[in-house]
Design an enzyme around this catalytic site. Structure first.
Site, PDB file in Angstrom:
ATOM      1  N   CYS A 142      -6.287   9.857   6.446  1.00 24.16           N
ATOM      2  CA  CYS A 142      -6.170   9.654   7.901  1.00 24.16           C
ATOM      3  C   CYS A 142      -4.744   9.951   8.326  1.00 24.16           C
ATOM      4  O   CYS A 142      -4.510  10.779   9.206  1.00 24.16           O
ATOM      5  CB  CYS A 142      -6.539   8.235   8.268  1.00 24.16           C
ATOM      6  SG  CYS A 142      -8.290   7.949   8.099  1.00 24.16           S
TER       7      CYS A 142
ATOM      8  N   ARG B 259      -5.025  12.093  11.831  1.00 17.51           N
ATOM      9  CA  ARG B 259      -6.167  12.814  12.413  1.00 17.51           C
ATOM     10  C   ARG B 259      -7.166  11.859  13.047  1.00 17.51           C
ATOM     11  O   ARG B 259      -7.928  12.220  13.936  1.00 17.51           O
ATOM     12  CB  ARG B 259      -6.887  13.657  11.355  1.00 17.51           C
ATOM     13  CG  ARG B 259      -7.556  12.809  10.315  1.00 17.51           C
ATOM     14  CD  ARG B 259      -8.554  13.494   9.425  1.00 17.51           C
ATOM     15  NE  ARG B 259      -9.014  12.526   8.445  1.00 17.51           N
ATOM     16  CZ  ARG B 259     -10.014  11.663   8.632  1.00 17.51           C
ATOM     17  NH1 ARG B 259     -10.702  11.665   9.750  1.00 17.51           N
ATOM     18  NH2 ARG B 259     -10.338  10.789   7.694  1.00 17.51           N
TER      19      ARG B 259
ATOM     20  N   GLU C 116       0.844  -1.205   0.000  1.00 17.57           N
ATOM     21  CA  GLU C 116       0.000   0.000   0.000  1.00 17.57           C
ATOM     22  C   GLU C 116       0.878   1.253   0.000  1.00 17.57           C
ATOM     23  O   GLU C 116       0.628   2.200  -0.758  1.00 17.57           O
ATOM     24  CB  GLU C 116      -0.920  -0.015   1.231  1.00 17.57           C
ATOM     25  CG  GLU C 116      -1.877   1.155   1.285  1.00 17.57           C
ATOM     26  CD  GLU C 116      -2.486   1.373   2.674  1.00 17.57           C
ATOM     27  OE1 GLU C 116      -1.814   1.089   3.695  1.00 17.57           O
ATOM     28  OE2 GLU C 116      -3.631   1.846   2.750  1.00 17.57           O
TER      29      GLU C 116
ATOM     30  N   ASP D  92      -7.802   4.123  13.807  1.00 12.43           N
ATOM     31  CA  ASP D  92      -8.440   2.867  14.197  1.00 12.43           C
ATOM     32  C   ASP D  92      -7.331   2.030  14.830  1.00 12.43           C
ATOM     33  O   ASP D  92      -6.478   1.491  14.138  1.00 12.43           O
ATOM     34  CB  ASP D  92      -8.997   2.237  12.914  1.00 12.43           C
ATOM     35  CG  ASP D  92      -9.567   0.837  13.097  1.00 12.43           C
ATOM     36  OD1 ASP D  92      -9.322   0.201  14.135  1.00 12.43           O
ATOM     37  OD2 ASP D  92     -10.257   0.386  12.159  1.00 12.43           O
TER      38      ASP D  92
ATOM     39  N   TYR E  76      -4.185   9.985  -1.306  1.00 10.16           N
ATOM     40  CA  TYR E  76      -2.747  10.119  -0.991  1.00 10.16           C
ATOM     41  C   TYR E  76      -1.817  10.238  -2.197  1.00 10.16           C
ATOM     42  O   TYR E  76      -1.046  11.191  -2.291  1.00 10.16           O
ATOM     43  CB  TYR E  76      -2.270   8.939  -0.136  1.00 10.16           C
ATOM     44  CG  TYR E  76      -3.062   8.727   1.124  1.00 10.16           C
ATOM     45  CD1 TYR E  76      -2.759   9.425   2.291  1.00 10.16           C
ATOM     46  CD2 TYR E  76      -4.127   7.823   1.157  1.00 10.16           C
ATOM     47  CE1 TYR E  76      -3.490   9.224   3.461  1.00 10.16           C
ATOM     48  CE2 TYR E  76      -4.859   7.623   2.314  1.00 10.16           C
ATOM     49  CZ  TYR E  76      -4.541   8.320   3.468  1.00 10.16           C
ATOM     50  OH  TYR E  76      -5.256   8.124   4.601  1.00 10.16           O
TER      51      TYR E  76
ATOM     52  N   TRP F 251      -8.686  -1.719   0.447  1.00 12.27           N
ATOM     53  CA  TRP F 251      -9.354  -0.513  -0.040  1.00 12.27           C
ATOM     54  C   TRP F 251     -10.599  -0.825  -0.868  1.00 12.27           C
ATOM     55  O   TRP F 251     -11.259   0.088  -1.364  1.00 12.27           O
ATOM     56  CB  TRP F 251      -8.373   0.339  -0.871  1.00 12.27           C
ATOM     57  CG  TRP F 251      -7.495   1.189  -0.014  1.00 12.27           C
ATOM     58  CD1 TRP F 251      -6.183   0.969   0.298  1.00 12.27           C
ATOM     59  CD2 TRP F 251      -7.875   2.392   0.666  1.00 12.27           C
ATOM     60  NE1 TRP F 251      -5.729   1.961   1.136  1.00 12.27           N
ATOM     61  CE2 TRP F 251      -6.727   2.843   1.373  1.00 12.27           C
ATOM     62  CE3 TRP F 251      -9.058   3.135   0.753  1.00 12.27           C
ATOM     63  CZ2 TRP F 251      -6.743   4.000   2.154  1.00 12.27           C
ATOM     64  CZ3 TRP F 251      -9.069   4.284   1.530  1.00 12.27           C
ATOM     65  CH2 TRP F 251      -7.920   4.704   2.215  1.00 12.27           C
TER      66      TRP F 251
HETATM   67  N1  LIG Z   1     -12.478   1.657   9.872  1.00  9.18           N
HETATM   68  C1  LIG Z   1     -11.385   1.740   9.113  1.00  9.18           C
HETATM   69  N2  LIG Z   1     -10.201   1.375   9.632  1.00  9.18           N
HETATM   70  C2  LIG Z   1      -9.065   1.462   8.875  1.00  9.18           C
HETATM   71  O1  LIG Z   1      -7.993   1.102   9.386  1.00  9.18           O
HETATM   72  C3  LIG Z   1      -9.162   1.958   7.544  1.00  9.18           C
HETATM   73  C4  LIG Z   1     -10.407   2.332   7.045  1.00  9.18           C
HETATM   74  N3  LIG Z   1     -11.504   2.205   7.838  1.00  9.18           N
HETATM   75  N4  LIG Z   1     -10.549   2.790   5.767  1.00  9.18           N
HETATM   76  C5  LIG Z   1      -9.416   2.990   4.924  1.00  9.18           C
HETATM   77  C6  LIG Z   1      -8.269   2.166   5.255  1.00  9.18           C
HETATM   78  C7  LIG Z   1      -8.311   0.718   4.909  1.00  9.18           C
HETATM   79  N5  LIG Z   1      -7.481   0.145   5.974  1.00  9.18           N
HETATM   80  C8  LIG Z   1      -7.567  -1.159   6.438  1.00  9.18           C
HETATM   81  C9  LIG Z   1      -8.658  -1.935   6.123  1.00  9.18           C
HETATM   82  C10 LIG Z   1      -8.732  -3.233   6.560  1.00  9.18           C
HETATM   83  C11 LIG Z   1      -7.707  -3.774   7.327  1.00  9.18           C
HETATM   84  C12 LIG Z   1      -7.806  -5.205   7.758  1.00  9.18           C
HETATM   85  O2  LIG Z   1      -8.826  -5.831   7.632  1.00  9.18           O
HETATM   86  N6  LIG Z   1      -6.736  -5.782   8.266  1.00  9.18           N
HETATM   87  C13 LIG Z   1      -6.705  -7.158   8.722  1.00  9.18           C
HETATM   88  C14 LIG Z   1      -6.294  -8.119   7.642  1.00  9.18           C
HETATM   89  C15 LIG Z   1      -5.446  -7.518   6.598  1.00  9.18           C
HETATM   90  C16 LIG Z   1      -5.223  -8.405   5.383  1.00  9.18           C
HETATM   91  O3  LIG Z   1      -5.160  -9.635   5.534  1.00  9.18           O
HETATM   92  O4  LIG Z   1      -5.082  -7.858   4.291  1.00  9.18           O
HETATM   93  C17 LIG Z   1      -5.763  -7.265   9.912  1.00  9.18           C
HETATM   94  O5  LIG Z   1      -5.949  -8.212  10.707  1.00  9.18           O
HETATM   95  O6  LIG Z   1      -4.878  -6.424  10.042  1.00  9.18           O
HETATM   96  C18 LIG Z   1      -6.606  -2.995   7.631  1.00  9.18           C
HETATM   97  C19 LIG Z   1      -6.539  -1.679   7.190  1.00  9.18           C
HETATM   98  C20 LIG Z   1      -6.953   1.194   6.795  1.00  9.18           C
HETATM   99  N7  LIG Z   1      -8.035   2.122   6.697  1.00  9.18           N
HETATM  100  O1  LIG Z   2      -4.737   4.572   7.190  1.00 10.96           O
HETATM  101  C1  LIG Z   2      -5.782   4.603   7.834  1.00 10.96           C
HETATM  102  C2  LIG Z   2      -6.991   4.863   7.232  1.00 10.96           C
HETATM  103  C3  LIG Z   2      -8.106   4.875   7.991  1.00 10.96           C
HETATM  104  N1  LIG Z   2      -8.057   4.681   9.316  1.00 10.96           N
HETATM  105  C4  LIG Z   2      -9.330   4.672  10.072  1.00 10.96           C
HETATM  106  C5  LIG Z   2      -9.594   5.762  11.044  1.00 10.96           C
HETATM  107  C6  LIG Z   2     -11.122   5.762  11.110  1.00 10.96           C
HETATM  108  O2  LIG Z   2     -11.530   4.691  11.952  1.00 10.96           O
HETATM  109  C7  LIG Z   2     -11.528   5.439   9.689  1.00 10.96           C
HETATM  110  C8  LIG Z   2     -11.769   6.676   8.847  1.00 10.96           C
HETATM  111  O3  LIG Z   2     -12.992   7.260   9.200  1.00 10.96           O
HETATM  112  P1  LIG Z   2     -13.160   8.855   9.330  1.00 10.96           P
HETATM  113  O4  LIG Z   2     -14.610   9.035   9.684  1.00 10.96           O
HETATM  114  O5  LIG Z   2     -12.829   9.447   7.999  1.00 10.96           O
HETATM  115  O6  LIG Z   2     -12.240   9.337  10.408  1.00 10.96           O
HETATM  116  O7  LIG Z   2     -10.405   4.745   9.155  1.00 10.96           O
HETATM  117  C9  LIG Z   2      -6.867   4.408   9.932  1.00 10.96           C
HETATM  118  O8  LIG Z   2      -6.782   4.190  11.155  1.00 10.96           O
HETATM  119  N2  LIG Z   2      -5.753   4.398   9.167  1.00 10.96           N
END
Ligand SMILES: Nc1nc(=O)c2c([nH]1)NC[C@@H]1CN(c3ccc(C(=O)N[C@@H](CCC(=O)O)C(=O)O)cc3)CN21
Ligand SMILES: O=c1ccn([C@H]2C[C@H](O)[C@@H](COP(=O)(O)O)O2)c(=O)[nH]1
Length: 298
Positions: free
Chosen positions: A179, A200, A61, A203, A127, A85
């Site tokens: 973020c 900003r 990524e 998660d 980004y 994504w």
């Molecule tokens: N709520 C939320 N949290 C995020 O961290 C987040 C978003 N939304 N939206 C945009 C991106 C997408 N990102 C993500 C989304 C999913 C995982 C996730 O499911 N991770 C799992 C498995 C990863 C895999 O196998 O590819 C993990 O256990 O880390 C991690 C980051 C980070 N960002």
């Molecule tokens: O790289 C990333 C991308 C996203 N996040 C998390 C932070 C929030 O939980 C959501 C984004 O929601 P907003 O309402 O836009 O704040 O995704 C992250 O931790 N890291």
């Protein structure tokens, strides 16, 4: 103290003292405002060990951002297939067309159909666009990454070595506003490169482990290209939150004991951003606890 303990303590603070609140996704979080983690990258890379982190996904990524790419197609191409994504363009597709295909089929069409990928795979000016082609008011496209690298080489004392994602005028065109919005570099007198990442919204269970790997990759690449050693990663979160449906996972993780951190090794030297791939990275001595599955709030 193991440096990962800072992260586990942060999760514990969120569990115990986090402000319960609603959020955009409807899931609900416990949140604290303004948190800092500091990691010395010369002593190991923050690929957390209390759960298995898909570090290749996070590194892929980051390389995607650094190439200036904003289409999920190249995340899905090759190995590993990075799907983190996909939810957002998939939802837009279903909403705007009324079509109700499965996610798997959506991703397959992104991979195999050029027109479809162009129409539905792009996340807008996120980004990659801002980092490499920020549109100035006079029409110039500004390459923030190359500008930062140039400063590291020629004016390392500068206090203006910044890569910024928060382009106020284009937020409404982005699938998700950034973020991890600000990356600022600093070079010590001894030639060690440090990086402060300001996020900003964070998660803490799913995003932060990914963001720490991404920032480490960025730091290693800039150090290698500028001929510097790696220093500290300073992670700053504004709205730092634990989703209400991550509470059990956090409790499991907090109860674990970290193992020594692995070492990230980059071997690509001064390759062009477009030419750098996962084959130029190795992660040595990574010995994590099992993964902890958790749902992502969309
Ligand atoms: N709520 C939320 N949290 C995020 O961290 C987040 C978003 N939304 N939206 C945009 C991106 C997408 N990102 C993500 C989304 C999913 C995982 C996730 O499911 N991770 C799992 C498995 C990863 C895999 O196998 O590819 C993990 O256990 O880390 C991690 C980051 C980070 N960002
Ligand atoms: O790289 C990333 C991308 C996203 N996040 C998390 C932070 C929030 O939980 C959501 C984004 O929601 P907003 O309402 O836009 O704040 O995704 C992250 O931790 N890291």
């Amino acid at each position: 103290m193991h440096p990962e303990q800072q992260y586990l303590d942060l999760m514990a603070r969120l569990l115990n003292e986090g402000d319960p609140r609603g959020d955009r996704t409807g899931v609900g979080t416990r949140s604290l405002f303004g948190q800092v983690l500091r990691f010395d990258l010369s002593r190991g890379t923050p690929v957390f060990t209390t759960k298995k982190v898909a570090w290749k996904h996070a590194a892929k990524e980051m390389l995607w951002f650094l190439r200036g790419d904003t289409n999920i197609r190249s995340l899905l191409e090759g190995s590993p297939r990075v799907t983190i994504w996909s939810d957002w363009p998939y939802q837009r597709y279903c909403r705007e067309t009324g079509d109700s295909i499965e996610m798997r089929e959506f991703e397959e069409r992104i991979l195999t159909d050029d027109d479809f990928a162009q129409a539905w795979g792009d996340l807008g000016p996120v980004y990659g666009k801002q980092w490499r082609r920020w549109l100035a008011s006079d029409g110039r496209e500004i390459d923030q990454v190359e500008t930062a690298l140039d400063l590291l080489k020629h004016d390392p004392n500068s206090r203006r070595i910044i890569v910024e994602g928060w382009n106020v005028g284009e937020l409404d065109q982005m699938t998700l506003p950034p973020c991890h919005k600000t990356y600022q570099f600093w070079v010590s007198g001894e030639g060690r490169l440090s990086l402060m990442l300001t996020q900003r919204s964070a998660d803490v269970l799913l995003g932060v482990p990914f963001n720490c790997v991404g920032a480490s990759v960025f730091l290693h690449l800039m150090a290698a290209k500028a001929g510097l050693d790696v220093g500290e990663l300073v992670w700053c979160g504004a709205d730092v939150h634990l989703y209400q449906n991550h509470v059990e996972q956090a409790a499991i993780q907090i109860a674990r004991t970290p193992t020594p951190w692995p070492s990230l090794v980059y071997s690509g030297g001064d390759l062009a951003w477009e030419a750098i791939g996962l084959e130029h990275f190795e992660l040595l001595n990574y010995d994590p606890a099992p993964a902890i599955p958790a749902p992502v709030a969309v």
